[in-house]
Design a protein around this motif. Structure first.
Motif, PDB file in Angstrom:
ATOM      1  N   ASN A 148       0.817  -1.207   0.000  1.00 43.60           N
ATOM      2  CA  ASN A 148       0.000   0.000   0.000  1.00 43.60           C
ATOM      3  C   ASN A 148       0.853   1.260   0.000  1.00 43.60           C
ATOM      4  OD1 ASN A 148      -2.873  -0.869   0.071  1.00 43.60           O
ATOM      5  ND2 ASN A 148      -2.199  -1.952   1.886  1.00 43.60           N
ATOM      6  N   GLY A 149       2.021   1.194   0.641  1.00 46.66           N
ATOM      7  CA  GLY A 149       2.932   2.329   0.591  1.00 46.66           C
ATOM      8  C   GLY A 149       3.429   2.573  -0.817  1.00 46.66           C
ATOM      9  N   GLY A 150       3.776   1.484  -1.505  1.00 49.09           N
ATOM     10  CA  GLY A 150       4.208   1.598  -2.894  1.00 49.09           C
ATOM     11  C   GLY A 150       3.100   2.110  -3.791  1.00 49.09           C
ATOM     12  N   ARG A 151       1.880   1.659  -3.516  1.00 49.18           N
ATOM     13  CA  ARG A 151       0.740   2.120  -4.305  1.00 49.18           C
ATOM     14  C   ARG A 151       0.542   3.622  -4.120  1.00 49.18           C
ATOM     15  NH1 ARG A 151      -5.508  -0.022  -3.485  1.00 49.18           N
ATOM     16  NH2 ARG A 151      -6.412   0.921  -5.361  1.00 49.18           N
ATOM     17  N   ALA A 152       0.727   4.116  -2.882  1.00 44.97           N
ATOM     18  CA  ALA A 152       0.594   5.547  -2.614  1.00 44.97           C
ATOM     19  C   ALA A 152       1.608   6.346  -3.427  1.00 44.97           C
ATOM     20  CB  ALA A 152       0.773   5.814  -1.121  1.00 44.97           C
ATOM     21  N   LEU A 153       2.831   5.835  -3.495  1.00 43.98           N
ATOM     22  CA  LEU A 153       3.863   6.530  -4.264  1.00 43.98           C
ATOM     23  C   LEU A 153       3.505   6.544  -5.757  1.00 43.98           C
ATOM     24  CD1 LEU A 153       7.082   5.189  -2.502  1.00 43.98           C
ATOM     25  CD2 LEU A 153       5.991   7.433  -2.211  1.00 43.98           C
ATOM     26  N   LYS A 154       2.933   5.455  -6.238  1.00 44.59           N
ATOM     27  CA  LYS A 154       2.530   5.400  -7.647  1.00 44.59           C
ATOM     28  C   LYS A 154       1.396   6.398  -7.932  1.00 44.59           C
ATOM     29  CE  LYS A 154       3.768   2.887 -10.447  1.00 44.59           C
ATOM     30  NZ  LYS A 154       4.843   3.058 -11.461  1.00 44.59           N
ATOM     31  N   VAL A 155       0.495   6.591  -6.943  1.00 42.93           N
ATOM     32  CA  VAL A 155      -0.584   7.561  -7.128  1.00 42.93           C
ATOM     33  C   VAL A 155      -0.017   8.979  -7.165  1.00 42.93           C
ATOM     34  CG1 VAL A 155      -2.671   8.551  -6.110  1.00 42.93           C
ATOM     35  CG2 VAL A 155      -2.345   6.074  -6.118  1.00 42.93           C
ATOM     36  N   LEU A 156       0.960   9.252  -6.299  1.00 45.69           N
ATOM     37  CA  LEU A 156       1.597  10.571  -6.320  1.00 45.69           C
ATOM     38  C   LEU A 156       2.322  10.802  -7.646  1.00 45.69           C
ATOM     39  CD1 LEU A 156       3.026  10.754  -2.690  1.00 45.69           C
ATOM     40  CD2 LEU A 156       1.126  12.093  -3.636  1.00 45.69           C
ATOM     41  N   GLU A 157       2.875   9.741  -8.194  1.00 42.94           N
ATOM     42  CA  GLU A 157       3.496   9.846  -9.505  1.00 42.94           C
ATOM     43  C   GLU A 157       2.437  10.108 -10.569  1.00 42.94           C
ATOM     44  OE1 GLU A 157       6.965   7.456 -11.804  1.00 42.94           O
ATOM     45  OE2 GLU A 157       5.182   6.253 -11.338  1.00 42.94           O
ATOM     46  N   GLN A 158       1.303   9.406 -10.456  1.00 47.23           N
ATOM     47  CA  GLN A 158       0.198   9.606 -11.391  1.00 47.23           C
ATOM     48  C   GLN A 158      -0.298  11.051 -11.345  1.00 47.23           C
ATOM     49  OE1 GLN A 158      -4.025   8.123 -10.539  1.00 47.23           O
ATOM     50  NE2 GLN A 158      -3.285   6.516 -11.906  1.00 47.23           N
ATOM     51  N   ALA A 159      -0.248  11.646 -10.142  1.00 45.23           N
ATOM     52  CA  ALA A 159      -0.706  13.024  -9.964  1.00 45.23           C
ATOM     53  C   ALA A 159       0.351  14.045 -10.392  1.00 45.23           C
ATOM     54  CB  ALA A 159      -1.083  13.262  -8.510  1.00 45.23           C
ATOM     55  N   GLY A 160       1.540  13.568 -10.773  1.00 40.35           N
ATOM     56  CA  GLY A 160       2.575  14.459 -11.262  1.00 40.35           C
ATOM     57  C   GLY A 160       3.436  15.102 -10.199  1.00 40.35           C
ATOM     58  N   LEU A 161       3.388  14.591  -8.964  1.00 39.33           N
ATOM     59  CA  LEU A 161       4.143  15.202  -7.871  1.00 39.33           C
ATOM     60  C   LEU A 161       5.542  14.622  -7.706  1.00 39.33           C
ATOM     61  CD1 LEU A 161       1.304  15.493  -5.221  1.00 39.33           C
ATOM     62  CD2 LEU A 161       2.415  17.366  -6.450  1.00 39.33           C
ATOM     63  N   ILE A 162       5.709  13.357  -8.042  1.00 37.31           N
ATOM     64  CA  ILE A 162       7.008  12.714  -7.909  1.00 37.31           C
ATOM     65  C   ILE A 162       7.223  11.783  -9.103  1.00 37.31           C
ATOM     66  CG2 ILE A 162       6.957  12.758  -5.368  1.00 37.31           C
ATOM     67  CD1 ILE A 162       6.283   9.745  -5.457  1.00 37.31           C
ATOM     68  N   LYS A 163       8.437  11.245  -9.195  1.00 34.39           N
ATOM     69  CA  LYS A 163       8.719  10.169 -10.132  1.00 34.39           C
ATOM     70  C   LYS A 163       9.428   9.057  -9.365  1.00 34.39           C
ATOM     71  CE  LYS A 163       9.084  12.920 -14.388  1.00 34.39           C
ATOM     72  NZ  LYS A 163       9.966  13.296 -15.539  1.00 34.39           N
ATOM     73  N   VAL A 164       9.124   7.817  -9.748  1.00 35.61           N
ATOM     74  CA  VAL A 164       9.770   6.677  -9.090  1.00 35.61           C
ATOM     75  C   VAL A 164      10.474   5.820 -10.136  1.00 35.61           C
ATOM     76  CG1 VAL A 164       8.116   6.649  -7.188  1.00 35.61           C
ATOM     77  CG2 VAL A 164       7.673   5.261  -9.220  1.00 35.61           C
ATOM     78  N   ASP A 165      11.413   5.043  -9.659  1.00 35.88           N
ATOM     79  CA  ASP A 165      12.178   4.168 -10.543  1.00 35.88           C
ATOM     80  C   ASP A 165      11.260   3.118 -11.159  1.00 35.88           C
ATOM     81  OD1 ASP A 165      13.934   2.470 -11.785  1.00 35.88           O
ATOM     82  OD2 ASP A 165      15.264   2.211 -10.059  1.00 35.88           O
ATOM     83  N   PRO A 166      11.143   3.058 -12.485  1.00 34.20           N
ATOM     84  CA  PRO A 166      10.267   2.066 -13.132  1.00 34.20           C
ATOM     85  C   PRO A 166      10.631   0.631 -12.766  1.00 34.20           C
ATOM     86  CG  PRO A 166      10.978   3.723 -14.709  1.00 34.20           C
ATOM     87  CD  PRO A 166      11.799   3.936 -13.471  1.00 34.20           C
ATOM     88  N   ALA A 167      11.892   0.412 -12.449  1.00 33.12           N
ATOM     89  CA  ALA A 167      12.327  -0.949 -12.109  1.00 33.12           C
ATOM     90  C   ALA A 167      11.677  -1.462 -10.833  1.00 33.12           C
ATOM     91  CB  ALA A 167      13.851  -0.990 -11.966  1.00 33.12           C
ATOM     92  N   ALA A 168      11.117  -0.560 -10.011  1.00 30.69           N
ATOM     93  CA  ALA A 168      10.479  -0.964  -8.751  1.00 30.69           C
ATOM     94  C   ALA A 168       9.087  -1.528  -8.972  1.00 30.69           C
ATOM     95  CB  ALA A 168      10.409   0.227  -7.799  1.00 30.69           C
ATOM     96  N   GLY A 169       8.578  -1.425 -10.190  1.00 30.79           N
ATOM     97  CA  GLY A 169       7.277  -2.003 -10.499  1.00 30.79           C
ATOM     98  C   GLY A 169       6.137  -1.323  -9.758  1.00 30.79           C
ATOM     99  N   TYR A 170       5.159  -2.141  -9.298  1.00 37.75           N
ATOM    100  CA  TYR A 170       3.978  -1.608  -8.627  1.00 37.75           C
ATOM    101  C   TYR A 170       4.209  -1.334  -7.143  1.00 37.75           C
ATOM    102  CZ  TYR A 170       1.088  -2.741 -12.705  1.00 37.75           C
ATOM    103  OH  TYR A 170       0.541  -2.784 -13.954  1.00 37.75           O
ATOM    104  N   THR A 171       5.348  -1.761  -6.606  1.00 38.92           N
ATOM    105  CA  THR A 171       5.567  -1.597  -5.173  1.00 38.92           C
ATOM    106  C   THR A 171       6.881  -0.868  -4.869  1.00 38.92           C
ATOM    107  OG1 THR A 171       6.530  -3.822  -5.093  1.00 38.92           O
ATOM    108  CG2 THR A 171       4.181  -3.608  -4.539  1.00 38.92           C
ATOM    109  N   PRO A 172       7.033   0.357  -5.340  1.00 34.40           N
ATOM    110  CA  PRO A 172       8.255   1.099  -5.035  1.00 34.40           C
ATOM    111  C   PRO A 172       8.299   1.487  -3.554  1.00 34.40           C
ATOM    112  CG  PRO A 172       6.663   2.543  -6.066  1.00 34.40           C
ATOM    113  CD  PRO A 172       6.087   1.159  -6.143  1.00 34.40           C
TER     114      PRO A 172
END
Length: 283
Positions: A148-172
């Motif tokens: 769920n923490g990784g999902r939250a980061l992906k949502v923040l990325e979806q919202a344009g606030l951050i970027k995460v390493d694509p290699a981390a998949g769905y659970t960064p």
């Protein structure tokens, strides 16, 4: 005397045949409709008190001699352990991503036997009305469990606030954040506690069940809600889970059939107003 003997023999034979006939099968009972049959109890583990979508299935199964009992847990780490240890028969609280992570890390021998619902992840705040109002260094509460923490980061990325390493998949993890222009600070706590932190942080993520339990309607109260695409390999579809050895259990198949009905869909739509959506299609 010979006549009397024949009459007595005939009577005894008649009584014997009648007794055999009465012991074969009671005339008022038929297979599968026996009023003396023992009822079957199925214990289903859930998290939180938001589980009204199971009400139609509970009622329908009762007519079939199956008592579906909801066992409520307060934390996400509990139901899989309880299922693995045989304390419950099924659970229905997690999505594929969380389940797969648990199997990988803990080694549970459990299996998803059906899709159930989708709960879009929302960001809530008592201080701002839009993500555009976030300031440099603001704190964001996110769940501490990896999925769920990784999902939250992906949502923040979806919202344009951050970027995460694509290699981390769905659970960064937080360490996988590669761009964070606002220097957002992530406060990681147990998922059920993020709502309680809203007085102390700029915003926080609240899972669907916990949001409703805390009086929020995601479509109305969230300042941003996850954009979820149903179908495909969506890792955030919630599932019904059994021990792998019981994945073909006929009683559990009846539970699934009783859940996947128009009555269940109506409850989801009427009660939750978009907070949840069915992850199945009606036949």
């Amino acid at each position: 005397m010979k006549k009397l003997s024949k009459i007595l023999c005939a009577c005894l034979l008649s009584l014997s045949l009648a007794a055999c006939s009465s012991n074969d099968k009671p005339s008022d009972q038929t297979e599968g409709n026996n009023p003396t049959d023992e009822r079957i109890t199925v214990k289903l583990g859930v998290v939180g008190t938001t589980n009204e979508w199971w009400d139609p299935a509970i009622a329908a199964l009762k007519e079939e001699g199956i008592d579906l009992q909801l066992v409520v847990f307060s934390e996400y780490v509990q139901p899989n352990r309880a299922l693995s240890e045989g304390e419950i028969d099924l659970n229905a609280f997690q999505h594929y991503a969380y389940l797969n992570k648990e199997i990988e890390e803990v080694g549970y021998d459990i299996t998803a036997i059906s899709d159930s619902i989708i709960a879009p992840f929302g960001i809530y705040s008592k201080k701002i009305a839009s993500l555009d109002e976030l300031k440099d260094g603001d704190q964001i509460a996110i769940p501490q469990d990896p999925t769920n923490g990784g999902r939250a980061l992906k949502v923040l990325e979806q919202a344009g606030l951050i970027k995460v390493d694509p290699a981390a998949g769905y659970t960064p993890e937080v360490k996988d954040v590669t761009e964070n222009k606002l220097n957002l600070q992530f406060v990681q706590v147990e998922a059920s506690q993020t709502a309680a932190l809203l007085d102390d942080v700029a915003a926080g993520f609240i899972n669907g069940a916990h949001a409703v339990d805390n009086g929020y309607t995601p479509n109305q109260d969230a300042i941003y809600i996850e954009q979820v695409v149903e179908g495909g390999d969506n890792p955030y579809i919630n599932v019904i889970v059994a021990r792998t050895a019981d994945k073909d259990n006929e009683t559990y198949k009846k539970v699934i059939e009783a859940f996947k009905t128009a009555e269940t869909v109506k409850v989801i739509e009427d009660v939750y107003k978009g907070a949840y959506k069915p992850a199945f299609t009606l036949e």
